[in-house]
Enzyme design. Structure first.
Site, PDB file in Angstrom:
ATOM      1  N   TYR A 146       0.892  -1.168   0.058  1.00 46.38           N
ATOM      2  CA  TYR A 146       0.019  -0.416  -0.133  1.00 46.38           C
ATOM      3  C   TYR A 146       0.774   1.242   0.103  1.00 46.38           C
ATOM      4  O   TYR A 146       0.556   2.356  -0.308  1.00 46.38           O
ATOM      5  CB  TYR A 146      -1.208   0.325   1.359  1.00 46.38           C
ATOM      6  CG  TYR A 146      -2.366  -1.277   1.150  1.00 46.38           C
ATOM      7  CD1 TYR A 146      -2.750  -1.939   0.567  1.00 46.38           C
ATOM      8  CD2 TYR A 146      -2.788  -0.970   2.325  1.00 46.38           C
ATOM      9  CE1 TYR A 146      -3.044  -3.473   0.153  1.00 46.38           C
ATOM     10  CE2 TYR A 146      -3.434  -2.038   2.654  1.00 46.38           C
ATOM     11  CZ  TYR A 146      -4.326  -3.794   0.958  1.00 46.38           C
ATOM     12  OH  TYR A 146      -4.591  -4.928   1.626  1.00 46.38           O
ATOM     13  N   LYS A 195       3.844 -15.436   2.508  1.00 47.40           N
ATOM     14  CA  LYS A 195       3.913 -16.441   0.574  1.00 47.40           C
ATOM     15  C   LYS A 195       5.231 -16.425   0.758  1.00 47.40           C
ATOM     16  O   LYS A 195       5.973 -15.881  -0.329  1.00 47.40           O
ATOM     17  CB  LYS A 195       3.162 -15.413   0.507  1.00 47.40           C
ATOM     18  CG  LYS A 195       2.865 -15.641  -1.081  1.00 47.40           C
ATOM     19  CD  LYS A 195       2.209 -17.185  -0.724  1.00 47.40           C
ATOM     20  CE  LYS A 195       1.391 -18.093  -1.889  1.00 47.40           C
ATOM     21  NZ  LYS A 195       0.883 -19.193  -1.577  1.00 47.40           N
ATOM     22  N   ASP A 227      -2.264 -18.163   2.345  1.00 51.87           N
ATOM     23  CA  ASP A 227      -3.693 -18.629   2.082  1.00 51.87           C
ATOM     24  C   ASP A 227      -3.954 -19.881   3.079  1.00 51.87           C
ATOM     25  O   ASP A 227      -5.264 -20.109   3.489  1.00 51.87           O
ATOM     26  CB  ASP A 227      -3.231 -19.933   0.207  1.00 51.87           C
ATOM     27  CG  ASP A 227      -1.653 -20.083   0.124  1.00 51.87           C
ATOM     28  OD1 ASP A 227      -1.298 -20.068   1.454  1.00 51.87           O
ATOM     29  OD2 ASP A 227      -1.632 -20.594  -0.894  1.00 51.87           O
ATOM     30  N   ASP A 251      -4.741  -6.598   6.315  1.00 55.17           N
ATOM     31  CA  ASP A 251      -5.750  -6.054   5.903  1.00 55.17           C
ATOM     32  C   ASP A 251      -7.095  -7.248   5.560  1.00 55.17           C
ATOM     33  O   ASP A 251      -8.453  -6.846   5.891  1.00 55.17           O
ATOM     34  CB  ASP A 251      -5.211  -5.721   4.578  1.00 55.17           C
ATOM     35  CG  ASP A 251      -6.535  -4.316   4.503  1.00 55.17           C
ATOM     36  OD1 ASP A 251      -8.028  -3.905   4.746  1.00 55.17           O
ATOM     37  OD2 ASP A 251      -6.673  -3.876   3.688  1.00 55.17           O
ATOM     38  N   ASP A 255      -9.890  -8.257   8.506  1.00 53.59           N
ATOM     39  CA  ASP A 255     -11.269  -8.288   8.106  1.00 53.59           C
ATOM     40  C   ASP A 255     -12.790 -10.014   8.759  1.00 53.59           C
ATOM     41  O   ASP A 255     -13.482  -9.844   8.008  1.00 53.59           O
ATOM     42  CB  ASP A 255     -11.551  -7.435   6.781  1.00 53.59           C
ATOM     43  CG  ASP A 255     -11.785  -5.825   6.938  1.00 53.59           C
ATOM     44  OD1 ASP A 255     -12.152  -5.787   7.828  1.00 53.59           O
ATOM     45  OD2 ASP A 255     -12.383  -6.119   5.523  1.00 53.59           O
TER      46      ASP A 255
END
Ligand code: NAD
Length: 362
Positions: A146, A195, A227, A251, A255
């Site tokens: 970001y 990852k 994942d 992020d 959620d």
């Protein structure tokens, strides 16, 4: 002992839920002999109305003088509020990004707690969540994809876009230390999510986290691919204590974690820098649809106040008292409208605050 606490009521339901959190903090102060000095700060829409901008230098300067800041929520209804006719850099949300940056808040903590009394709201099968769960996501907030270089361009007539994911070892080390310190206060387990089978930034992440873990022999470290972690949160959420991860993965996972608890009005959060200072706020927004109706659930804000006592003011006994009072009120069947179910007693925002404060005074 005296503590300086900044209060940002903000917009929508913000002022209502902050009032209830202050009621509870005052009950704690009475019982344990603490002295909380509050300073009100303007941010978001309230600051636009008062000063024409969502964040003033005065708010930043005052926030820096506090031991911690407790916030309600900022923002309004994007379709109807005049704040959203302003250019993006002058809207309420720009104030929040601005204050996070000004205070160098690089670590975001989001607890995901399922109280056994609210398990009906959890979308997972009962056998997976029996007895509830309680884990914490520690998300890096100021680096990664970001904040990396990005551009959109044409190459041989084909529209192309590029984002970059950059972390240096210092950025990884400081958030890893926060995660291990947090696990030490909880159940001594860190799950570092990356990852590393694909990304160089994840391989560096993994090796720096390994280095930091050597200073915390009492905390168990495991690595998990992102994942797999997304699957494990819905398959076996009880396995986690502290999940440590970079900005974008955090992020998405935070959620997901809040959805599996099923109750947005119950979820606290904290953003920390490398001192003991933190900005504490509920995970939900300013809920303009129910503002001013005494319907908002104040518990996420009350639990944010408890996190503030625990993480910034080092008042663990007082924080435990708040957490216990919330648990008792739920056990006794008191509910705001968002978590109401048959056979329980419906309370408004103020009455819920009174009830929780009352359990502390006892
Ligand atoms: P929201 O979280 O405000 O509301 C979503 C739904 O949940 C609404 O139906 C609302 O009534 C309900 N809800 C939220 N909190 C509740 C509570 N404590 N008790 C009972 N019900 C509750 O999300 P939204 O509607 O997408 O956003 C509204 C505004 O909040 C927007 O301006 C948005 O930008 C802002 N926002 C601010 C923050 C923040 O301050 N950190 C975070 C998210 C959204």
């Amino acid at each position: 002992m005296g503590y300086n606490i900044g209060l940002i009521p903000g917009d929508g339901i913000g002022p209502e839920i902050i009032n209830e959190a202050v009621k509870v903090l005052d009950a704690v102060a009475d019982k344990y002999g603490d002295d909380f000095n509050y300073s009100r700060l303007f941010l978001g829409g309230a600051s636009i109305d008062a000063y024409g901008v969502p964040l003033t230098e005065e708010t930043v300067a005052k926030a820096k003088e506090q031991d911690a800041v407790l916030m309600g929520s900022i923002g309004g209804d994007a379709k109807t509020s005049p704040w959203y006719r302003l250019e993006p850099s002058k809207r309420p949300e720009a104030g929040l990004l601005g204050i996070r940056k000004a205070l160098n808040l690089f670590a975001n903590l989001r607890p995901a707690v399922l109280y056994k009394e609210l398990s009906g709201a959890c979308p997972l099968k009962e056998e997976l969540t029996e007895g509830g769960f309680d884990f914490m996501i520690m998300r890096e907030l100021t680096g990664g994809l970001y904040f990396g270089e990005r551009k959109t361009y044409e190459e041989n007539g084909i529209r192309t876009a590029m984002d970059t994911l950059v972390y240096n070892e210092d950025e990884i080390r400081r958030i890893a230390i926060k995660a291990f310190e947090t696990a030490k206060r909880r159940n001594n387990k860190v799950t570092s999510v990356d990852k590393a089978n694909v990304l160089d930034s994840s391989r560096l992440w993994r090796s720096v986290v390994e280095e930091v873990s050597k200073d915390y022999p009492g905390v168990m470290l495991e690595h998990m691919l992102v994942d797999n972690c997304a699957m494990q949160i819905v398959r076996n959420p009880k396995q986690f204590d502290v999940i440590l991860t970079e900005n974008m993965f955090g992020d998405i996972l935070s959620d997901e974690a809040s959805m599996v608890t099923g109750s947005i009005g119950m979820l606290a959060s904290a953003s920390l820098n490398d001192t003991s200072f933190g900005l504490y706020e509920p995970s939900h927004g300013s809920a303009p649809d129910i503002a001013g109706q005494n319907k908002a659930n104040p518990i996420a804000t009350i639990l944010s106040a408890s996190m503030m006592l625990r993480f910034s003011l080092d008042l663990a006994m007082e924080a435990d008292a708040i957490d216990r009072a919330v648990a008792i009120v739920l056990e006794e069947g008191y509910r705001t409208v968002d978590i109401m179910s048959e056979g329980n007693t419906l309370l408004g925002t103020k009455e819920m605050g009174d009830m929780i404060a009352g359990k502390i005074k006892r």
